[in-house]
Design a protein around this motif. Structure first.
Motif, short mmCIF file in Angstrom:
data_model
loop_
_atom_site.label_atom_id
_atom_site.label_comp_id
_atom_site.label_asym_id
_atom_site.label_seq_id
_atom_site.Cartn_x
_atom_site.Cartn_y
_atom_site.Cartn_z
N ILE A 6 0.83 -1.19 0.00
CA ILE A 6 0.00 0.00 0.00
C ILE A 6 0.87 1.25 0.00
CG2 ILE A 6 -1.66 1.33 1.36
CD1 ILE A 6 -2.40 -1.52 2.53
N LEU A 11 -1.06 5.91 -5.40
CA LEU A 11 -2.52 5.83 -5.52
C LEU A 11 -2.90 5.67 -6.98
CD1 LEU A 11 -4.13 8.44 -3.15
CD2 LEU A 11 -3.62 6.05 -2.79
N LEU A 199 -12.52 -6.67 15.99
CA LEU A 199 -12.30 -6.28 14.59
C LEU A 199 -10.85 -5.87 14.37
CD1 LEU A 199 -15.47 -4.19 13.69
CD2 LEU A 199 -15.00 -6.58 13.22
N ARG A 200 -10.31 -5.13 15.36
CA ARG A 200 -8.95 -4.63 15.21
C ARG A 200 -7.94 -5.78 15.11
NH1 ARG A 200 -7.81 0.35 15.29
NH2 ARG A 200 -9.81 0.87 16.20
N MET A 202 -8.46 -8.49 13.42
CA MET A 202 -8.48 -9.05 12.07
C MET A 202 -7.53 -8.20 11.22
SD MET A 202 -12.59 -9.46 11.69
CE MET A 202 -12.55 -10.58 10.31
N LEU A 205 -11.08 -6.36 6.99
CA LEU A 205 -12.46 -6.81 6.95
C LEU A 205 -12.79 -7.26 5.53
CD1 LEU A 205 -14.31 -4.12 9.09
CD2 LEU A 205 -13.21 -6.23 9.78
N LEU A 227 -21.71 -0.90 10.69
CA LEU A 227 -20.41 -0.34 11.08
C LEU A 227 -20.56 1.09 11.55
CD1 LEU A 227 -17.60 -1.46 8.64
CD2 LEU A 227 -18.52 -2.59 10.65
N LEU A 231 -19.40 2.65 15.00
CA LEU A 231 -18.42 3.73 15.12
C LEU A 231 -18.90 4.87 16.01
CD1 LEU A 231 -16.99 3.88 11.52
CD2 LEU A 231 -15.68 3.59 13.62
N LEU B 196 -11.44 8.66 14.42
CA LEU B 196 -12.45 7.89 15.16
C LEU B 196 -13.16 8.78 16.18
CD1 LEU B 196 -10.62 4.49 15.72
CD2 LEU B 196 -12.75 4.87 14.47
N LEU B 227 -13.92 2.57 5.82
CA LEU B 227 -14.23 2.35 7.22
C LEU B 227 -13.54 1.10 7.73
CD1 LEU B 227 -17.97 3.14 7.97
CD2 LEU B 227 -15.99 4.65 7.90
N SER B 228 -13.44 0.07 6.90
CA SER B 228 -12.88 -1.15 7.44
C SER B 228 -11.38 -0.98 7.71
CB SER B 228 -13.19 -2.36 6.56
OG SER B 228 -12.75 -2.17 5.28
N ARG B 229 -10.70 -0.22 6.84
CA ARG B 229 -9.30 0.06 7.11
C ARG B 229 -9.16 0.92 8.39
NH1 ARG B 229 -4.82 -0.30 3.62
NH2 ARG B 229 -6.14 -1.16 1.98
N LEU B 230 -10.11 1.82 8.54
CA LEU B 230 -10.11 2.67 9.74
C LEU B 230 -10.28 1.82 11.00
CD1 LEU B 230 -10.31 5.56 10.94
CD2 LEU B 230 -12.74 5.51 10.43
N LEU B 231 -11.13 0.79 10.88
CA LEU B 231 -11.41 -0.04 12.05
C LEU B 231 -10.26 -0.95 12.42
CD1 LEU B 231 -15.13 -1.00 11.45
CD2 LEU B 231 -14.19 0.07 13.49
N VAL B 232 -9.51 -1.43 11.42
CA VAL B 232 -8.44 -2.38 11.74
C VAL B 232 -7.08 -1.71 11.80
CG1 VAL B 232 -9.74 -4.28 10.70
CG2 VAL B 232 -8.00 -3.10 9.36
N GLY B 233 -6.98 -0.47 11.32
CA GLY B 233 -5.67 0.18 11.22
C GLY B 233 -5.09 0.58 12.57
N VAL B 242 -2.63 5.42 5.15
CA VAL B 242 -3.50 4.24 5.03
C VAL B 242 -4.62 4.46 4.03
CG1 VAL B 242 -3.03 3.28 7.31
CG2 VAL B 242 -4.81 5.00 7.04
N LEU B 243 -4.41 5.40 3.11
CA LEU B 243 -5.42 5.63 2.07
C LEU B 243 -5.69 4.35 1.31
CD1 LEU B 243 -4.28 9.03 0.50
CD2 LEU B 243 -6.10 8.59 2.15
N SER B 244 -6.90 4.21 0.79
CA SER B 244 -7.20 3.06 -0.07
C SER B 244 -6.34 3.19 -1.32
CB SER B 244 -8.67 3.06 -0.46
OG SER B 244 -9.46 3.06 0.68
#
Lengths: 487, 487
Positions: A6, A11, A199-200, A202, A205, A227, A231, B196, B227-233, B242-244
């Motif tokens: 990443i 990008l 979740l963290r 994993m 997701l 979600l 949040l 968050l 959001l999922s990256r935000l949750l696990v990051g 950590v941008l997509s």
């Protein structure tokens, strides 16, 4: 994708137009390569220098194509492969980075996948497919050589193997066939804080996770937790107190079209699938649903022309098998209509002008019936037709037909008079046209409704029946009236 | 929805079939009410007791319907309203809880919305619409009385008013017309922890928030964060790290169909919309995209039958205006074809059987051309046709047509021989059929490609032109050959 990738990869701004441009440039390169090959083959055999030049140029071209492909999303690569004829497609496929193999195989249309798999050796296939989830493997399995499937499934866990077998067992147009097993499930009595911690842990997701599924001790679905609620919610709340107020659950044997309607109506991104004991067994996401909607609409458009999905580069033999049956069917109905008309040979030989007018009567009846039929099929698909409003609908269609028919038949009668200079012919024309339009409306209403009543697809085959009826009966009514009143 | 409501209202399991059942039951109640009214009106005028009974029964029926409606999701209520004729629809609409008014108005199809708004007084309308977002208000505004819009927009903030004006300014089929302004945006140099905390301060996230948009100081889009990256990051990471890796951004003037293709290809749930300076101005979500896909496919199906969207309960006059032009157009082309054929009156009066065979030639030419045209329109829509493969495609279609034509024409010739007992007639039939199928293929390829080349919708009107050509030229070729060789 790992964290390092990443950060190192810049990008990528996605754009279908870039893919289209890449397609044109790849075609350019392939075309240049073809020119060089032709040139070289015109040389005398055994001219080593020419062969050398060819292979140098070819390597250069290949690296050009590779560079173009490397910038693209797997879905764009799939698009490009779908847009090339078979040999060129297989050549380009060899140049796609192996890390994209699995994704591209999943993305391409069925009719292209076969030719791609054909071009891969056993080792490549195993490498590409061993990273797949059970539901993805189930999608590819029918096209893969059985020994590859056997090899790959050795690498699955017990659970995954059970999922694979389950996913392969559902009929094609069912929810079971489009569901995946990538669910996040939590128990109802945990706190949001614990869920966030879970979740963290994993690494990532699953795609399209907009909600997680809440189950009880027995794995039965209790509700869903979005979600966004997770949040913004109070960390000390229990999951059971912040469940989403509405949820949709599907059964694996529901039809995928019904599931798509539900996703559309309730604006969903994902939905849980439960078995008949209410246990959570899978999940359907909007990306599968969008494919269902698009495929259904394309299937409909194609079936209206009597075709099935066809590769624009499919071999001619395959296209013949696809198209000939429909044309033959139409030939039979047209011949039957012609046979009906030929029974009035005497009448036509007395008043030749009837021969030119009869096809107007048949055609307009078909067009008018087609409008009614389109309306009815659409209303049926939406579930709008119930026992209560059928008669109202039928009356309305009949009224509209009679009114349009009366106006239109004045025009037709005028034309009939112009080429026959006979008022009786014009009157017969008028009467026959209105009658045949009513025939069209009747068929247009009845056939789809009867098919739907007996659980069949209301659209399928309806249009052949309609044309058949309006042609044959159109000729019969028009020539019959002419025989009665004009001879 | 507030926290209290969530807790007090039991979970609702969504199911389109429940809505269908509710529809049937509501129709039952309306039907019973109609029976009672009819009975009462048959009594002598001024019979007070009968009037009393009627109003008691009516109140009871109303509360029955209310109870059915209260259990339903606004989208289901919209479905029911769409499935009722106008007077009944307006009666049921009065019974829908006012808290659902706004949602239902947004959900219903355009042709139903008008009749619902008509049945509301100014006060109800203001109450229903003052809670709407700017983009939602923009959707309804064309149907609302101008004074209601003026009243409601007084309650908007400066920003919202600017958004309303912006949203109303985009053309109908553009991304601007389907975008909303419910975006969560964060700066690239914040940490995930701060993001968050920021989200937690919002009462709820906008629907379909699967990613939040990352902007720089000037509001220019830098990328997206799922959001999922935000949750696990890692909470200490900066957003920019950590941008997509991939993102799609749209422009407000892109066509909505192109945006839909992009959503399909890249499996998106939402996408940012940026202006030409790269500033984030809005967002498109999958729920709008699904509507675009469905509407486009229905529009196509309807336009193929020469219709526009039509309420199955629309007044007959409106249906006439919708359907008559197409039938009239077809009448004109059929009359032209008949006129062409009538130029060969001599030939037909000598060999009457030609009259019955000529419609077969015309019909099969049309069917065959339609298959080609369907393929080409589809390939054009997918962007598969480029300068490089046009000739390959044309050659392929011609080969298929000649081969199918040769097989089919043997059958047709056999039929011609059966009803005419003349080998020359059979041979003319065979030649004419193959020629006319080639006419169909030529039109089927050329017309959509030329229309696309000039930036027009390749499907529109193509089928009329096709039928026109295959009918007129079919008659001309068949009767022309007959005149040359059989007289």
């Amino acid at each position: 994708m790992t964290q390092e990738e990443i950060i190192t990869r810049p990008l990528r701004r996605l754009d279908p137009e870039d893919a289209q441009e890449a397609l044109t440039r790849i075609q350019d390169v392939l075309h240049r390569q073809q020119l060089v090959s032709d040139l070289v083959h015109r040389q005398e055999a055994g001219d080593e220098r020419a062969g050398l030049v060819e292979s140098v140029v070819q390597r250069q071209h290949e690296s050009e194509i590779k560079a173009l492909l490397d910038d693209l999303h797997p879905a764009d690569i799939a698009f490009i492969l779908e847009s090339l004829p078979k040999t060129e497609r297989q050549a380009v496929w060899q140049l796609v980075g192996t890390e994209h193999d699995a994704d591209v195989l999943l993305e391409v249309d069925d009719w292209v996948r076969e030719s791609l798999i054909e071009a891969m050796d056993r080792q490549d296939l195993v490498a590409a497919t061993e990273t797949l989830d059970a539901d993805e493997l189930a999608d590819l399995a029918p096209d893969l050589p059985p020994d590859v499937v056997a090899e790959v499934q050795k690498g699955l866990t017990e659970d995954e193997r059970a999922q694979l077998i389950e996913a392969m067992g559902y009929p094609e147009d069912s929810v079971g066939a489009i569901m995946d097993f990538d669910m996040v499930r939590v128990r109802e009595d945990t706190t949001l804080k614990a869920v966030l911690r879970y979740l963290r842990r994993m690494r990532e997701l699953p795609d399209h996770t907009d909600q997680i599924f809440v189950v009880d001790r027995q794995g039965r679905l209790q509700g869903t937790l979005s979600l966004s609620r997770l949040l913004v919610g109070d960390l000390k709340s229990k999951v059971q107190d912040v469940l989403s107020p509405d949820y949709l659950s599907l059964s694996p044997l529901d039809s995928d079209a019904d599931a798509a309607r539900a996703f559309e109506r309730y604006d969903l991104v994902s939905a849980p699938v439960v078995d008949d004991q209410g246990r959570l067994v899978g999940r359907v996401t909007i990306s599968e649903v969008v494919d269902v909607i698009r495929e259904d609409s394309e299937e409909q458009a194609l079936s209206r022309a009597g075709m099935q999905e066809e590769d624009i580069f499919a071999p001619v033999g395959m296209a013949l098998r696809n198209r000939a049956p429909w044309l033959f069917l139409n030939l039979c109905t047209a011949a039957t209509a012609a046979f009906v008309a030929s029974q009035f040979e005497d009448t036509v030989s007395h008043i030749v002008v009837l021969a030119f007018l009869m096809s107007i009567v048949a055609g307009i009846g078909g067009n008018s019936g087609n409008q009614t039929m389109t309306m009815i099929i659409r209303a049926l698909a939406m579930g709008r037709i119930t026992g209560h409003n059928v008669w109202q609908l039928v009356k309305r269609e009949m009224t509209i037909t009679v009114l349009v028919g009366l106006c239109g038949s004045v025009g037709a009668a005028l034309f009939a008079w112009l080429i026959s200079r006979s008022i009786p012919v014009a009157l017969v024309m008028m009467a026959a046209m209105v009658c045949n339009m009513l025939v069209g409306t009747t068929i247009g209403v009845l056939v789809p409704m009867l098919r739907a009543r007996f659980g069949k697809d209301p659209a399928m085959g309806s249009s052949v029946l309609l044309t058949f009826a309006t042609d044959s009966l159109g000729f019969f009514i028009f020539l019959g009236l002419a025989t009665l009143f004009l001879l």
